[in-house]
Design an enzyme around this catalytic site. Structure first.
Site, PDB file in Angstrom:
ATOM      1  CD  GLU A   2      -3.206  -0.980   1.989  1.00  0.00           C
ATOM      2  OE1 GLU A   2      -3.161  -0.155   2.923  1.00  0.00           O
ATOM      3  OE2 GLU A   2      -4.178  -1.718   1.782  1.00  0.00           O
ATOM      4  CD  GLU A  35      -4.240  -5.461   2.899  1.00  0.00           C
ATOM      5  OE1 GLU A  35      -5.079  -4.617   3.234  1.00  0.00           O
ATOM      6  OE2 GLU A  35      -3.041  -5.393   3.231  1.00  0.00           O
TER       7      GLU A  35
END
Ligand SMILES: *[C@@H]1O[C@H](CO)[C@@H](O)[C@H](O)[C@H]1NC(C)=O
Length: 426
Positions: free
Chosen positions: A234, A346
């Site tokens: 991320e 995710e």
């Protein structure tokens, strides 16, 4: 009114009622507790995802098609073309769960407290991550796990240092427990493109320092085909996406030059690797230029995340979207145009009915587009406790040798439909 006219009117009323009662494409059409329509819109078929959830998937009925626990039926109305991209007819290659713990202590600014890392292994007073993975494979049919770890933990807090052997030995125990299940195992450096607030290649760690860590990790696992290298978790608020692509390139080059030539490498974009923003924020176009040393892009897969809650943060109990129209459909089109693939490493939601509905829809859509989407990895099991302790927990509850899954896992995330619990005594 003549009998003939009456008959026609009844038919018309019946047809109108049928139309109202139809579930839309990707809508629910059956499952335990479902009281709504069991009829699907034209061009779709009611298909059981689990005992709890059947949904209308694009296609037409065949005699051998899956049937719902509830009534399965298809419309006899004239076929219309559903407004969805081409259907690959394949199943997803991967379904998995994140096994969190070694990343505990990491914040989104890339600060990772080394002593905050908590191995999800019983020998380190953590949850039984090894037992969870065995259960997930044997009882649920999962085949991949993502193993987040803080960069600082791997280097014992010293930027630019070699891998710190005692810490890496602990992490490797989780990796080996994963490999022992026969699953693929994603090594995920969970640092948001940063080290203590500073961005890799843009004022923080140099690309060489980042590449050194990846070179040493890839050397450890060069002969292990089921390892997948997740370059970085991320990235966000990256000032220059082209410079970031250069940092990703440095990692890819280091991994390949360490001899890990066959394994998959996951390339992350900006905006927390949002699947929805991957193209529009410039991440996709910039990362298209990342290649293997031989110039090919074999095994280079785009890493994308997507949650189903109101702000895509994965922090809320409730889900509000299946992400199809806003994220997955446009991304599928772009991936096909560029001959590339993505992996949703995710995703998740609370253990409530709206998340079951939307997650089942998201997964079914990804499976219908399995030519460009490799699969999904749920967030998260490992050292998260029960759903009562952490809203997105996918941690199974253990009683003796019996594991019981969370609602979301058993309702649609587990590849084996309707999997609920099983015994995987070790
Ligand atoms: C780091 O983690 C340890 C263990 O959880 C904790 O005791 C300590 O307070 C943390 N330090 C900081 C600066 O947060």
């Amino acid at each position: 009114m003549a009998p003939k006219r009456l008959f026609a009117l009844v038919l018309a009323l019946f047809a109108a009622a049928s139309v109202r009662a139809q579930s839309p494409i990707f809508g629910q059409c059956g499952g335990i507790g479902w009281a709504g329509s069991t009829t699907c819109a034209a061009g779709s078929v009611c298909t059981a995802q689990s005992a709890y959830y059947s949904q209308c998937l694009p296609g037409t009925a065949t005699s051998g098609s899956a049937t719902s626990p509830a009534t399965s039926s298809t419309s006899t109305a004239p076929a219309t073309t559903p407004s969805v991209p081409p259907i690959s007819g394949n199943k997803l290659q991967f379904a998995g769960v994140n096994i969190a713990g070694f990343d505990f202590g990491c914040n989104t600014d890339g600060n990772c407290n080394v002593s905050g890392a908590w191995p999800p292994l019983t020998q380190y007073y953590g949850m039984d991550g090894a037992g969870q993975m065995t259960h997930f494979v044997e009882d649920d049919g999962y085949n991949v796990f993502r193993l987040p770890v803080g960069w600082q933990f791997l280097l014992n807090g010293v930027l630019g240092a070699d891998l710190y052997a005692p810490n890496v030995a602990e992490y490797d125990m989780l990796v080996q427990a994963c490999l022992a299940t026969g699953a693929s195992c994603i090594i995920d450096i969970h640092n948001y493109a940063r080290w203590n607030g500073e961005i890799i290649g843009q004022g923080g760690p140099t690309n060489e320092q980042f590449a050194l860590t990846w070179s040493q990790l890839a050397t450890m696992y060069a002969d292990e085909p089921k390892i997948i290298f997740g370059v970085m978790n991320e990235p966000h608020d990256i000032p220059d996406i082209d410079l970031w692509a250069g940092s990703v390139q440095a990692a890819v080059t280091a991994i390949r030059n360490a001899g890990a030539n066959s394994q998959m490498i996951l390339l992350p974009g900006n905006d927390y690797t949002s699947a929805q923003q991957f193209v529009s924020d410039g991440s996709g176009p910039a990362l298209l230029g990342v290649t293997n040393p031989d110039g090919s892009t074999t095994g280079l897969i785009f890493d994308v995340h997507k949650y189903l809650d109101s702000d895509n943060s994965g922090t809320h109990l409730d889900c509000v979207t299946n992400n199809i129209d806003d994220a997955w459909a446009p991304l599928a089109t772009w991936l096909r145009e560029n001959g590339r693939q993505a992996f949703n490493t995710e995703t998740g939601g609370g253990n409530v009915a709206d998340c079951v509905e939307f997650m089942c829809q998201q997964i079914a859509y990804q499976a219908q587009n399995a030519d460009v989407f490799l699969g999904y990895v749920g967030w998260a099991a490992g050292n998260f406790g029960s759903p009562a302790e952490y809203v997105l927990s996918e941690g199974p509850t253990q009683s003796g040798t019996t594991w019981t899954d969370t609602l979301l896992v058993q309702s649609c995330m587990a590849p084996i439909a309707g999997a609920q619990s099983g015994s995987t005594g070790q």
